[in-house]
Design a protein around this motif. Sequence first.
Motif, PDB file in Angstrom:
ATOM      1  N   ARG A  35       0.830  -1.216   0.000  1.00 36.53           N
ATOM      2  CA  ARG A  35       0.000   0.000   0.000  1.00 36.53           C
ATOM      3  C   ARG A  35       0.858   1.258   0.000  1.00 36.53           C
ATOM      4  NH1 ARG A  35      -1.580   3.690   3.269  1.00 36.53           N
ATOM      5  NH2 ARG A  35      -0.682   2.730   5.111  1.00 36.53           N
ATOM      6  N   GLU A  74      -9.325  -4.405   0.617  1.00 34.48           N
ATOM      7  CA  GLU A  74      -9.979  -3.089   0.728  1.00 34.48           C
ATOM      8  C   GLU A  74      -8.951  -1.993   0.985  1.00 34.48           C
ATOM      9  OE1 GLU A  74     -13.150  -0.964   3.652  1.00 34.48           O
ATOM     10  OE2 GLU A  74     -13.607  -3.015   3.006  1.00 34.48           O
ATOM     11  N   LYS A  75      -7.982  -2.260   1.840  1.00 31.83           N
ATOM     12  CA  LYS A  75      -6.948  -1.266   2.125  1.00 31.83           C
ATOM     13  C   LYS A  75      -5.996  -1.075   0.948  1.00 31.83           C
ATOM     14  CE  LYS A  75      -6.946  -1.734   7.087  1.00 31.83           C
ATOM     15  NZ  LYS A  75      -6.159  -1.886   8.294  1.00 31.83           N
ATOM     16  N   THR A  77      -6.928  -1.316  -2.227  1.00 30.87           N
ATOM     17  CA  THR A  77      -7.650  -0.738  -3.360  1.00 30.87           C
ATOM     18  C   THR A  77      -7.519   0.779  -3.329  1.00 30.87           C
ATOM     19  OG1 THR A  77      -9.218  -2.573  -3.324  1.00 30.87           O
ATOM     20  CG2 THR A  77      -9.898  -0.563  -4.501  1.00 30.87           C
ATOM     21  N   PRO A  78      -6.940   1.360  -4.365  1.00 35.57           N
ATOM     22  CA  PRO A  78      -6.787   2.819  -4.391  1.00 35.57           C
ATOM     23  C   PRO A  78      -8.150   3.506  -4.433  1.00 35.57           C
ATOM     24  CG  PRO A  78      -5.418   1.776  -6.067  1.00 35.57           C
ATOM     25  CD  PRO A  78      -6.345   0.724  -5.526  1.00 35.57           C
ATOM     26  N   ALA A  79      -8.208   4.649  -3.806  1.00 37.08           N
ATOM     27  CA  ALA A  79      -9.429   5.452  -3.849  1.00 37.08           C
ATOM     28  C   ALA A  79      -9.666   5.894  -5.288  1.00 37.08           C
ATOM     29  CB  ALA A  79      -9.285   6.666  -2.944  1.00 37.08           C
ATOM     30  N   ALA A  80     -10.919   6.032  -5.636  1.00 35.90           N
ATOM     31  CA  ALA A  80     -11.257   6.497  -6.985  1.00 35.90           C
ATOM     32  C   ALA A  80     -10.726   7.916  -7.157  1.00 35.90           C
ATOM     33  CB  ALA A  80     -12.763   6.469  -7.189  1.00 35.90           C
TER      34      ALA A  80
END
Length: 89
Positions: A35, A74-75, A77-80
């Motif tokens: 991350r 979930e952690k 996964t980059p924010a949109a």
Amino acid sequence: MDIRNLIDMANRIGDFFESMPDHEEALTGVAEHIRRSWEPRMRRALLASLDEAPDAHGLALTAFTREAIVRYREKLTPAAAAPAAHAPL
């Protein structure tokens, strides 16, 4: 983006952390390292490879690395990305 290279890098990270005595701490270490160190495009490509054919690239994630990525998906996964502001017409 070369998915084979990403999978190889993820496995090397997993190999490093897997030697830790605390399994949960090791899983967290893999996810946190990816991350913090990988740009969003790299993380998206790695996660997409799990959704497609995970072993189709000739190099599979190790069981330990896969466990870390799935558990902390979930952690990872980059924010949109926010839409770009357009200049007024």
